[in-house]
Scaffold this motif. Structure first.
Motif, PDB file in Angstrom:
ATOM      1  N   GLN A  71      14.534  27.203  33.783  1.00 41.97           N
ATOM      2  CA  GLN A  71      13.493  28.006  32.962  1.00 41.97           C
ATOM      3  C   GLN A  71      14.205  27.594  31.320  1.00 41.97           C
ATOM      4  N   GLY A  72      15.555  27.407  31.476  1.00 46.47           N
ATOM      5  CA  GLY A  72      16.210  27.621  30.140  1.00 46.47           C
ATOM      6  C   GLY A  72      16.633  28.971  29.683  1.00 46.47           C
ATOM      7  N   GLN A  73      16.476  29.991  30.524  1.00 45.76           N
ATOM      8  CA  GLN A  73      16.717  31.404  30.107  1.00 45.76           C
ATOM      9  C   GLN A  73      16.809  32.437  31.342  1.00 45.76           C
ATOM     10  N   GLY A  74      17.340  33.502  31.154  1.00 47.73           N
ATOM     11  CA  GLY A  74      17.159  34.764  32.349  1.00 47.73           C
ATOM     12  C   GLY A  74      18.284  35.461  32.036  1.00 47.73           C
ATOM     13  N   TYR A  75      18.485  36.417  32.933  1.00 44.36           N
ATOM     14  CA  TYR A  75      19.486  37.558  32.756  1.00 44.36           C
ATOM     15  C   TYR A  75      19.671  38.121  34.075  1.00 44.36           C
ATOM     16  N   PHE A  76      20.873  38.601  34.504  1.00 44.50           N
ATOM     17  CA  PHE A  76      21.412  39.295  35.606  1.00 44.50           C
ATOM     18  C   PHE A  76      21.623  40.706  35.230  1.00 44.50           C
ATOM     19  N   LEU A  77      21.118  41.576  35.738  1.00 45.16           N
ATOM     20  CA  LEU A  77      21.663  43.047  35.742  1.00 45.16           C
ATOM     21  C   LEU A  77      22.458  43.553  37.072  1.00 45.16           C
ATOM     22  N   ASN A  78      23.563  43.390  37.070  1.00 39.83           N
ATOM     23  CA  ASN A  78      24.367  43.592  38.356  1.00 39.83           C
ATOM     24  C   ASN A  78      24.841  44.942  38.378  1.00 39.83           C
ATOM     25  N   VAL A  79      24.511  45.743  39.421  1.00 40.52           N
ATOM     26  CA  VAL A  79      24.992  47.281  39.429  1.00 40.52           C
ATOM     27  C   VAL A  79      26.261  47.445  40.151  1.00 40.52           C
ATOM     28  N   ALA A  80      27.209  47.789  39.381  1.00 38.00           N
ATOM     29  CA  ALA A  80      28.427  47.977  40.293  1.00 38.00           C
ATOM     30  C   ALA A  80      28.763  49.722  40.095  1.00 38.00           C
ATOM     31  N   SER A  81      29.798  49.719  39.549  1.00 35.23           N
ATOM     32  CA  SER A  81      30.190  51.480  39.708  1.00 35.23           C
ATOM     33  C   SER A  81      31.181  51.746  38.707  1.00 35.23           C
ATOM     34  N   LEU A  82      31.713  52.911  38.332  1.00 33.14           N
ATOM     35  CA  LEU A  82      32.913  53.156  37.360  1.00 33.14           C
ATOM     36  C   LEU A  82      33.998  52.856  38.449  1.00 33.14           C
ATOM     37  N   ALA A  83      33.674  53.138  39.996  1.00 30.51           N
ATOM     38  CA  ALA A  83      34.829  52.713  40.851  1.00 30.51           C
ATOM     39  C   ALA A  83      35.222  51.344  40.743  1.00 30.51           C
ATOM     40  N   GLY A  84      34.576  50.557  40.123  1.00 33.54           N
ATOM     41  CA  GLY A  84      34.946  49.189  40.020  1.00 33.54           C
ATOM     42  C   GLY A  84      35.808  48.919  38.829  1.00 33.54           C
ATOM     43  N   LEU A  85      36.026  49.890  37.764  1.00 38.61           N
ATOM     44  CA  LEU A  85      36.890  49.773  36.755  1.00 38.61           C
ATOM     45  C   LEU A  85      38.073  50.893  36.997  1.00 38.61           C
ATOM     46  N   LEU A  86      37.924  52.040  37.888  1.00 40.76           N
ATOM     47  CA  LEU A  86      39.048  52.785  38.096  1.00 40.76           C
ATOM     48  C   LEU A  86      39.649  52.668  39.502  1.00 40.76           C
ATOM     49  N   ASP A  87      40.534  53.475  39.855  1.00 35.87           N
ATOM     50  CA  ASP A  87      41.077  53.429  41.257  1.00 35.87           C
ATOM     51  C   ASP A  87      41.032  54.702  42.002  1.00 35.87           C
ATOM     52  N   MET A  88      39.973  55.488  42.089  1.00 34.47           N
ATOM     53  CA  MET A  88      40.497  56.881  42.665  1.00 34.47           C
ATOM     54  C   MET A  88      40.508  56.476  44.042  1.00 34.47           C
ATOM     55  N   PRO A  89      41.700  57.369  44.661  1.00 34.34           N
ATOM     56  CA  PRO A  89      42.253  57.329  46.109  1.00 34.34           C
ATOM     57  C   PRO A  89      41.004  57.356  47.057  1.00 34.34           C
ATOM     58  N   ASN A  90      41.412  56.887  48.260  1.00 31.65           N
ATOM     59  CA  ASN A  90      40.559  57.136  49.565  1.00 31.65           C
ATOM     60  C   ASN A  90      39.080  56.357  49.446  1.00 31.65           C
ATOM     61  N   ALA A  91      39.117  55.413  48.763  1.00 29.30           N
ATOM     62  CA  ALA A  91      38.058  54.556  48.565  1.00 29.30           C
ATOM     63  C   ALA A  91      38.032  53.228  48.222  1.00 29.30           C
ATOM     64  N   SER A  92      39.162  52.697  48.920  1.00 33.56           N
ATOM     65  CA  SER A  92      39.601  51.259  48.763  1.00 33.56           C
ATOM     66  C   SER A  92      38.583  50.244  48.923  1.00 33.56           C
ATOM     67  N   SER A  93      37.848  50.399  50.162  1.00 30.30           N
ATOM     68  CA  SER A  93      36.804  49.226  50.241  1.00 30.30           C
ATOM     69  C   SER A  93      35.862  49.483  49.097  1.00 30.30           C
ATOM     70  N   TYR A  94      35.403  50.622  48.643  1.00 32.66           N
ATOM     71  CA  TYR A  94      34.255  50.769  47.611  1.00 32.66           C
ATOM     72  C   TYR A  94      34.752  50.316  46.368  1.00 32.66           C
TER      73      TYR A  94
END
Length: 267
Positions: A129-152
């Protein structure tokens, strides 16, 4: 305003549905994909009241054939797609010692590979098409590192990294990327959560209920980030503060804050 053609995975409930509602309210064409066929068909009427072209397709993001079927249908109905929202996701909570490999495989297949499949299937269409956009939903968990949620945490961090990579890789193709990293807000994430921590679903529901933002708020802020072409979208002010602390404070001080916060949430 130009009418956009939007596809949203996990669009039958929670944040996905809020994103669909906001997109339809803008007058955009919306297709929601979800593995919950009954729920998808039930909410479709409300979307069609906002945008008559809205429709639902059964879609399990662990099956690339489902996403390919959606892509084919969008090509047939709309001659393409402008924005793909890779939203479908699940949660898993527990110490590393109590998180099984099968749970790791389960969450990676949905949270990470589900986004990978969405990007892989729809990138060639956008390139053509020559254009497009992705909105990918991650989480604040992807930027931080709270304990007991390693897989998430790990899967959401991978979605952040994937989005940043594609932001660079696809720029020459006029394809934009935003990665959404919300903190807790009222949604249905806890319903399918796997946890080895007693009563974690009740604790998560409590944290979500205490949020100042709801799914509709997060959806509006997500679309505003897309409008502005922002790479990182952090809707929660406290989330942005925590991210800045991680980036700029000494690790020992940041770690002490994290553990204090984690202890307060267990009470």
């Amino acid at each position: 305003m130009q009418i956009k053609r939007v596809f949203i995975t996990g669009g039958a409930s929670g944040l996905g549905y809020a994103l669909a509602q906001e997109a339809a309210a803008r007058g955009w064409k919306v297709c929601i994909g979800d593995r919950d066929t009954e729920r998808g068909e039930a909410v479709l009427e409300s979307l069609q009241r906002l945008q008559s072209d809205a429709f639902f397709m059964p879609c399990d993001v662990t099956r690339i054939s489902d996403l390919e079927a959606v892509a084919k249908e969008l090509q047939s109905r709309w001659s393409g797609v402008d924005i793909v929202v890779n939203n479908a996701g699940v949660a898993q909570v527990g110490p590393i010692t109590e998180t099984s490999i099968s749970d790791w495989q389960w969450i990676i297949d949905i949270n990470l590979l589900g986004v990978v499949r969405g990007c892989k299937v729809f990138t060639p269409i956008m390139q053509e098409q020559g254009q497009g956009y992705f909105l990918n939903v991650a989480s604040l968990a992807g930027l931080l590192d709270m304990p007991n949620a390693s897989s998430y945490n790990a899967t959401k961090a991978a979605v952040v990294s994937l989005s940043e990579t594609l932001h660079n890789e696809l720029k020459p193709n006029n394809i934009g990327v935003t990665v959404l990293c919300p903190s807790f807000f009222k949604t249905n994430l806890a319903q399918g959560m796997r946890s080895s921590v007693p009563d974690m679903d009740k604790k998560v529901d409590k944290w979500m209920a205490s949020s100042k933002l709801n799914a509709a708020d997060v959806a509006k802020m997500a679309w505003q980030a897309v409008d502005a072409g922002k790479l990182h979208a952090l809707p929660h002010r406290e989330g942005r503060t925590a991210w800045y602390m991680k980036r700029f404070l000494p690790r020992s001080l940041y770690q002490a804050i994290v553990h204090k916060k984690a202890q307060s949430r267990t009470k």
